[in-house]
Scaffold this motif. Structure first.
Motif, PDB file in Angstrom:
ATOM      1  N   TYR A 162       0.818  -1.218   0.000  1.00  0.00           N
ATOM      2  CA  TYR A 162       0.000   0.000   0.000  1.00  0.00           C
ATOM      3  C   TYR A 162       0.847   1.262   0.000  1.00  0.00           C
ATOM      4  N   GLU A 163       2.012   1.225   0.636  1.00  0.00           N
ATOM      5  CA  GLU A 163       2.868   2.413   0.653  1.00  0.00           C
ATOM      6  C   GLU A 163       3.426   2.712  -0.733  1.00  0.00           C
ATOM      7  N   VAL A 164       3.809   1.651  -1.443  1.00  0.00           N
ATOM      8  CA  VAL A 164       4.295   1.815  -2.812  1.00  0.00           C
ATOM      9  C   VAL A 164       3.160   2.300  -3.711  1.00  0.00           C
ATOM     10  N   LEU A 165       2.004   1.656  -3.582  1.00  0.00           N
ATOM     11  CA  LEU A 165       0.845   2.000  -4.405  1.00  0.00           C
ATOM     12  C   LEU A 165       0.454   3.460  -4.219  1.00  0.00           C
ATOM     13  N   LEU A 166       0.355   3.893  -2.986  1.00  0.00           N
ATOM     14  CA  LEU A 166      -0.038   5.272  -2.703  1.00  0.00           C
ATOM     15  C   LEU A 166       0.982   6.260  -3.263  1.00  0.00           C
ATOM     16  N   SER A 167       2.264   5.937  -3.123  1.00  0.00           N
ATOM     17  CA  SER A 167       3.307   6.838  -3.621  1.00  0.00           C
ATOM     18  C   SER A 167       3.240   6.966  -5.133  1.00  0.00           C
ATOM     19  N   LEU A 168       2.975   5.867  -5.829  1.00  0.00           N
ATOM     20  CA  LEU A 168       2.848   5.914  -7.282  1.00  0.00           C
ATOM     21  C   LEU A 168       1.616   6.712  -7.707  1.00  0.00           C
ATOM     22  N   ILE A 169       0.514   6.541  -6.985  1.00  0.00           N
ATOM     23  CA  ILE A 169      -0.703   7.293  -7.307  1.00  0.00           C
ATOM     24  C   ILE A 169      -0.478   8.787  -7.099  1.00  0.00           C
ATOM     25  N   GLU A 170       0.181   9.144  -6.014  1.00  0.00           N
ATOM     26  CA  GLU A 170       0.480  10.550  -5.759  1.00  0.00           C
ATOM     27  C   GLU A 170       1.337  11.130  -6.881  1.00  0.00           C
ATOM     28  N   ALA A 171       2.360  10.364  -7.277  1.00  0.00           N
ATOM     29  CA  ALA A 171       3.254  10.828  -8.334  1.00  0.00           C
ATOM     30  C   ALA A 171       2.509  10.968  -9.659  1.00  0.00           C
ATOM     31  N   ALA A 172       1.636  10.018  -9.958  1.00  0.00           N
ATOM     32  CA  ALA A 172       0.877  10.060 -11.209  1.00  0.00           C
ATOM     33  C   ALA A 172      -0.088  11.237 -11.230  1.00  0.00           C
ATOM     34  N   THR A 173      -0.689  11.522 -10.099  1.00  0.00           N
ATOM     35  CA  THR A 173      -1.616  12.651 -10.014  1.00  0.00           C
ATOM     36  C   THR A 173      -0.898  13.961 -10.320  1.00  0.00           C
ATOM     37  N   GLU A 174       0.284  14.113  -9.776  1.00  0.00           N
ATOM     38  CA  GLU A 174       1.062  15.327 -10.013  1.00  0.00           C
ATOM     39  C   GLU A 174       1.620  15.368 -11.434  1.00  0.00           C
ATOM     40  N   ASN A 175       1.895  14.195 -11.999  1.00  0.00           N
ATOM     41  CA  ASN A 175       2.447  14.121 -13.358  1.00  0.00           C
ATOM     42  C   ASN A 175       1.457  14.624 -14.391  1.00  0.00           C
ATOM     43  N   GLY A 176       0.163  14.411 -14.145  1.00  0.00           N
ATOM     44  CA  GLY A 176      -0.869  14.892 -15.055  1.00  0.00           C
ATOM     45  C   GLY A 176      -1.152  13.980 -16.223  1.00  0.00           C
ATOM     46  N   HIS A 177      -0.420  12.868 -16.336  1.00  0.00           N
ATOM     47  CA  HIS A 177      -0.665  11.923 -17.418  1.00  0.00           C
ATOM     48  C   HIS A 177      -1.891  11.070 -17.073  1.00  0.00           C
ATOM     49  N   LYS A 178      -2.626  10.645 -18.078  1.00  0.00           N
ATOM     50  CA  LYS A 178      -3.812   9.839 -17.819  1.00  0.00           C
ATOM     51  C   LYS A 178      -3.412   8.481 -17.257  1.00  0.00           C
ATOM     52  N   PHE A 179      -3.946   8.152 -16.078  1.00  0.00           N
ATOM     53  CA  PHE A 179      -3.594   6.880 -15.446  1.00  0.00           C
ATOM     54  C   PHE A 179      -4.828   6.216 -14.846  1.00  0.00           C
ATOM     55  N   HIS A 180      -4.690   4.936 -14.585  1.00  0.00           N
ATOM     56  CA  HIS A 180      -5.754   4.124 -14.009  1.00  0.00           C
ATOM     57  C   HIS A 180      -5.138   3.286 -12.882  1.00  0.00           C
ATOM     58  N   VAL A 181      -5.966   2.897 -11.919  1.00  0.00           N
ATOM     59  CA  VAL A 181      -5.533   2.039 -10.825  1.00  0.00           C
ATOM     60  C   VAL A 181      -6.458   0.830 -10.782  1.00  0.00           C
ATOM     61  N   GLY A 182      -5.882  -0.361 -10.772  1.00  0.00           N
ATOM     62  CA  GLY A 182      -6.723  -1.554 -10.740  1.00  0.00           C
ATOM     63  C   GLY A 182      -5.938  -2.826 -10.940  1.00  0.00           C
ATOM     64  N   ILE A 183      -6.642  -3.854 -11.431  1.00  0.00           N
ATOM     65  CA  ILE A 183      -6.092  -5.204 -11.506  1.00  0.00           C
ATOM     66  C   ILE A 183      -5.419  -5.457 -12.851  1.00  0.00           C
ATOM     67  N   THR A 184      -4.216  -6.025 -12.781  1.00  0.00           N
ATOM     68  CA  THR A 184      -3.461  -6.467 -13.948  1.00  0.00           C
ATOM     69  C   THR A 184      -3.476  -7.984 -13.997  1.00  0.00           C
ATOM     70  N   ARG A 185      -3.654  -8.545 -15.153  1.00  0.00           N
ATOM     71  CA  ARG A 185      -3.562  -9.998 -15.322  1.00  0.00           C
ATOM     72  C   ARG A 185      -2.180 -10.337 -15.859  1.00  0.00           C
ATOM     73  N   SER A 186      -1.454 -11.210 -15.162  1.00  0.00           N
ATOM     74  CA  SER A 186      -0.126 -11.624 -15.609  1.00  0.00           C
ATOM     75  C   SER A 186      -0.188 -13.051 -16.138  1.00  0.00           C
ATOM     76  N   GLY A 187       0.365 -13.268 -17.301  1.00  0.00           N
ATOM     77  CA  GLY A 187       0.388 -14.599 -17.907  1.00  0.00           C
ATOM     78  C   GLY A 187       1.754 -14.927 -18.470  1.00  0.00           C
ATOM     79  N   ASP A 188       1.920 -16.168 -18.894  1.00  0.00           N
ATOM     80  CA  ASP A 188       3.172 -16.612 -19.500  1.00  0.00           C
ATOM     81  C   ASP A 188       3.126 -16.535 -21.021  1.00  0.00           C
ATOM     82  N   SER A 189       2.053 -17.077 -21.579  1.00  0.00           N
ATOM     83  CA  SER A 189       1.965 -17.220 -23.030  1.00  0.00           C
ATOM     84  C   SER A 189       1.656 -15.895 -23.709  1.00  0.00           C
TER      85      SER A 189
END
Length: 296
Positions: A162-189
């Motif tokens: 949560y500390e990493v997540l919050l820090s990234l969200i804060e940085a993204a908010t200040e950056n002004g670039h369009k961003f989203h927060v949510g679930i990523t699916r990781s696969g091999d193939s």
């Protein structure tokens, strides 16, 4: 080693004959790192031409730092350490996928004092609101790769610290670039396991449902490393994060854009680490185990 593992391994007849970490001059052979030259904060990146890199990805990201040096190079991995606005961090590049991430994580965890690992890389959008050039900050991950199942059952969650997540969200908010927060699916193939026909159009019926299944479940994007970082860091009491640039969106039929959003992903990661470092200092000053805003 924790006592619970000592009990498990006490009568393990293969233990003394299993291959140990190969080392050369006291350094692990795969990454080649000198633990004394590895920072607490580590960016993990892939040598991915789809992200628009012109050279090794670790070297290119290191170019964003105020100062940096190459501290390790092997046939598999390249590592830089430097400073961003006074905060020391390391960057390691390697091949794609959870097995490569496993190698980096284990050697860095065993041979250095690094405790925070953040993936910075590309991904594909699987949500209609996520467009090429956007950035996704992963709050959790679907463990649809095979490596983490070797560590713990599938029901075990993969989530960002949560500390990493919050820090990234804060940085993204200040950056002004369009961003989203949510679930990523990781696969091999990259083919059938991604719902994409392989050679000769080969695919199985159930694989035709993969993209739509996760789209309906609200998954934002798909990559290859996030779940590995989240699962292993959580298992070992460390911190993991992930920030993904979006190259395309198959749900919206939006075509591929090489390197789209990736410069912003790098900038957000670096500024996020700076903010996280401030939180870590505040915790230390206040004697806190977990960072909370306006703690007394």
């Amino acid at each position: 080693m924790r006592d619970c593992f000592k009990e498990l391994l006490e009568n393990y007849r293969h233990l003394d004959y299993l291959p140990k970490f190969l080392t050369a001059d006291g350094r692990p052979s795969l990454t080649g790192i000198d633990g004394k030259k590895i920072a607490r904060y580590v960016i993990m990146t892939v040598r991915d031409p789809l992200c628009g890199y012109n050279e090794d990805s670790a070297k290119e990201i290191a170019g964003y730092l105020d100062e940096s040096e190459e501290v390790a190079r092997t046939g598999m991995f390249v590592t830089y350490t430097g400073k961003y606005k006074g905060v020391e961090l390391s960057i390691v590049s390697g091949g794609s996928g959870a097995p490569e991430a496993e190698l980096v994580l284990n050697e860095f965890m065993i041979f250095s004092e690094a405790d925070t690992f953040i993936r910075v890389g590309g991904s594909g959008g699987w949500n209609e609101n996520v467009h090429p050039g956007d950035v996704v900050i992963s709050s959790g991950a679907v463990r649809d790769e095979g490596m983490t199942a070797s560590y713990v059952v599938r029901q075990y969650p993969a989530f960002a610290n949560y500390e990493v997540l919050l820090s990234l969200i804060e940085a993204a908010t200040e950056n002004g670039h369009k961003f989203h927060v949510g679930i990523t699916r990781s696969g091999d193939s990259e083919y059938c396991g991604w719902g994409k026909p392989s050679y000769g159009g080969y695919i199985q019926k159930e694989q035709l449902e993969i993209i739509d299944y996760y789209h309906r479940a609200g998954v934002l994007n798909t990559d290859r490393e996030t779940s590995a970082i989240f699962t292993l860091t959580t298992l070992f009491g460390l911190r993991g994060g992930s920030i993904c640039s979006i190259g395309d969106n198959v749900v919206n039929k939006e075509g591929f854009k090489a390197g789209g959003g990736h410069e912003s992903a790098i900038a957000i990661a670096l500024e996020g680490i700076r903010k996280l470092n401030s939180k870590d200092k505040e915790k230390e000053e206040r004697g806190l185990k977990y960072w909370v805003p306006n703690a007394r």
